[in-house]
Write a protein that holds these residues in place. Structure first.
Motif, PDB file in Angstrom:
ATOM      1  N   TYR A   1       0.857  -1.178   0.000  1.00  0.00           N
ATOM      2  CA  TYR A   1       0.000   0.000   0.000  1.00  0.00           C
ATOM      3  C   TYR A   1       0.902   1.240   0.000  1.00  0.00           C
ATOM      4  CZ  TYR A   1      -4.395  -2.539   0.724  1.00  0.00           C
ATOM      5  OH  TYR A   1      -5.510  -3.335   0.552  1.00  0.00           O
TER       6      TYR A   1
ATOM      7  N   THR B   1     -17.503   6.635   0.849  1.00  0.00           N
ATOM      8  CA  THR B   1     -18.127   6.491  -0.469  1.00  0.00           C
ATOM      9  C   THR B   1     -19.438   7.268  -0.491  1.00  0.00           C
ATOM     10  OG1 THR B   1     -18.855   4.885  -2.121  1.00  0.00           O
ATOM     11  CG2 THR B   1     -19.321   4.331   0.169  1.00  0.00           C
TER      12      THR B   1
ATOM     13  N   ARG C   1     -21.305   9.124  -6.741  1.00  0.00           N
ATOM     14  CA  ARG C   1     -20.093   9.924  -6.447  1.00  0.00           C
ATOM     15  C   ARG C   1     -19.461  10.371  -7.764  1.00  0.00           C
ATOM     16  NH1 ARG C   1     -15.212   7.314  -2.829  1.00  0.00           N
ATOM     17  NH2 ARG C   1     -14.062   9.229  -2.445  1.00  0.00           N
TER      18      ARG C   1
ATOM     19  N   ASP D   1     -14.998  -6.664  -1.889  1.00  0.00           N
ATOM     20  CA  ASP D   1     -14.177  -5.803  -1.037  1.00  0.00           C
ATOM     21  C   ASP D   1     -13.321  -6.701  -0.147  1.00  0.00           C
ATOM     22  OD1 ASP D   1     -14.505  -2.566  -0.348  1.00  0.00           O
ATOM     23  OD2 ASP D   1     -13.517  -3.728   1.234  1.00  0.00           O
TER      24      ASP D   1
HETATM   25  C1  SAM Z   1     -12.548   4.659  -0.556  1.00  0.00           C
HETATM   26  S1  SAM Z   1     -13.408   3.164  -0.750  1.00  0.00           S
HETATM   27  C2  SAM Z   1     -14.028   3.308  -2.400  1.00  0.00           C
HETATM   28  C3  SAM Z   1     -15.478   2.906  -2.511  1.00  0.00           C
HETATM   29  C4  SAM Z   1     -16.111   3.146  -3.889  1.00  0.00           C
HETATM   30  N1  SAM Z   1     -15.434   2.390  -4.889  1.00  0.00           N
HETATM   31  C5  SAM Z   1     -16.123   4.618  -4.222  1.00  0.00           C
HETATM   32  O1  SAM Z   1     -15.334   5.054  -5.063  1.00  0.00           O
HETATM   33  O2  SAM Z   1     -16.915   5.358  -3.659  1.00  0.00           O
HETATM   34  C6  SAM Z   1     -12.064   1.990  -0.918  1.00  0.00           C
HETATM   35  C7  SAM Z   1     -12.480   0.544  -0.690  1.00  0.00           C
HETATM   36  O3  SAM Z   1     -11.435  -0.312  -1.170  1.00  0.00           O
HETATM   37  C8  SAM Z   1     -11.345  -1.411  -0.312  1.00  0.00           C
HETATM   38  N2  SAM Z   1     -10.020  -2.038  -0.445  1.00  0.00           N
HETATM   39  C9  SAM Z   1      -8.837  -1.603   0.048  1.00  0.00           C
HETATM   40  N3  SAM Z   1      -7.864  -2.489  -0.238  1.00  0.00           N
HETATM   41  C10 SAM Z   1      -8.446  -3.488  -0.944  1.00  0.00           C
HETATM   42  C11 SAM Z   1      -7.960  -4.690  -1.515  1.00  0.00           C
HETATM   43  N4  SAM Z   1      -6.678  -5.043  -1.406  1.00  0.00           N
HETATM   44  N5  SAM Z   1      -8.835  -5.492  -2.167  1.00  0.00           N
HETATM   45  C12 SAM Z   1     -10.151  -5.149  -2.271  1.00  0.00           C
HETATM   46  N6  SAM Z   1     -10.668  -4.023  -1.745  1.00  0.00           N
HETATM   47  C13 SAM Z   1      -9.824  -3.205  -1.095  1.00  0.00           C
HETATM   48  C14 SAM Z   1     -11.584  -0.811   1.061  1.00  0.00           C
HETATM   49  O4  SAM Z   1     -11.965  -1.791   2.000  1.00  0.00           O
HETATM   50  C15 SAM Z   1     -12.680   0.201   0.773  1.00  0.00           C
HETATM   51  O5  SAM Z   1     -13.947  -0.343   0.988  1.00  0.00           O
END
Ligand code: SAM
Length: 275
Positions: free
Chosen positions: A30, A77, A81, A138
């Motif tokens: 990350y 979220t 959006r 997710d």
């Molecule tokens: C900021 S939210 C985005 C939600 C939506 N896609 C939006 O744009 O409004 C980021 C999401 O990515 C998920 N996430 C982070 N790392 C991930 C991974 N390695 N695999 C799958 N999902 C992941 C987080 O748990 C979170 O729910």
């Protein structure tokens, strides 16, 4: 980097390695600056002296791990959006989907589901929801449970209605949910063709071929190496001519997939596999 920062980097790398080896959660790739910020926030919240101490505790306490995983996955979220993204989707992608027999869509990193239900509404209005299946995944199990419920604070619906209208929606938005005093619950007909499931973009593989992949505001938290992995995964999972939707600050520029998945609407982050 000064001495303290170097030590801190070692501590963070060791913590992430310990988390991976003990629990299988892979946060090692990350983006460093946001990881650092979130880990500091967590140690302060727990009143823990330093990151090494957190590492020692987390190895023996799954509850602390759960907390860390929630802190590291940012789940902010909203419905519709970046409305112009959905507007562009309506005008550019819906015509392509009209010719597809059975539509398969993947929302990777769906958080609490607002984006997925927005897509369901959009497909419904285009008369395409019936022949669609949406996989919404997710890494965070707790947020997936919330997503399945499709229940959102009523006070947020005003903003969501504005977003819907700005995206080109022309119907009465309130007909898509029922309300009680505090919550709005999405109608069940919009949930019928959605499958919510756990999938980790850092470690899991492709599980189908899709006409559309939406992954917005997720890879922004990944480093270059992990982004590359995810782009490969998307490339392998997209059908020829299929579309990829990214977040407003995300792109494939600098990746080895930028000549394989091409920007068709750079402003709205719509890309397409092939020519
Ligand atoms: C900021 S939210 C985005 C939600 C939506 N896609 C939006 O744009 O409004 C980021 C999401 O990515 C998920 N996430 C982070 N790392 C991930 C991974 N390695 N695999 C799958 N999902 C992941 C987080 O748990 C979170 O729910």
């Amino acid at each position: 980097m000064n001495k303290c920062e170097e030590i801190e980097k070692i501590e963070i790398e060791l913590l992430l390695e310990a988390v991976y080896r003990q629990y299988g959660y892979d946060f090692r790739n990350y983006a460093y600056s946001s990881l650092k910020r979130r880990i500091h926030y967590y140690t302060q919240r727990l009143n823990i002296e330093n990151i090494s101490e957190l590492q020692g505790k987390i190895l023996y306490d799954p509850k602390l791990m759960e907390g860390l995983s929630n802190v590291l996955s940012i789940t902010v979220t909203e419905m519709f959006r970046d409305p112009s993204f959905f507007g562009a989707f309506r005008s550019s992608v819906i015509p392509y989907l009209k010719d597809v027999g059975h539509i398969r869509i993947w929302h990777a990193g769906c958080a609490s589901g607002e984006e997925v239900y927005s897509m369901a509404i959009l497909l419904h209005e285009a008369g395409l929801y019936e022949k669609s299946i949406i996989y919404a995944t997710d890494i965070n199990e707790q947020i997936l449970e919330k997503a399945k419920e499709g229940k959102f604070p009523l006070k947020k619906m005003q903003q969501y209605t504005k977003n819907y209208l700005a995206s080109g929606g022309t119907k009465e938005f309130s007909k898509y949910y029922s309300c009680d005093e505090k919550f709005a619950t999405i109608h069940s007909f919009l949930k019928e063709n959605i499958v919510f499931a756990h999938h980790n973009l850092a470690t899991d593989h492709s599980f189908n071929e899709f006409h559309i992949i939406i992954c917005r505001n997720v890879i922004i938290y990944f480093n270059k190496q992990l982004k590359e992995r995810v782009f490969q995964l998307f490339y392998e999972s997209l059908t020829e001519g299929g579309y990829l939707g990214l977040g407003s600050k995300e792109s494939l520029i600098g990746s080895s997939y930028s000549d394989k998945i091409l920007e068709v609407d750079a402003n709205n982050k719509l890309l397409k596999k092939g020519h």
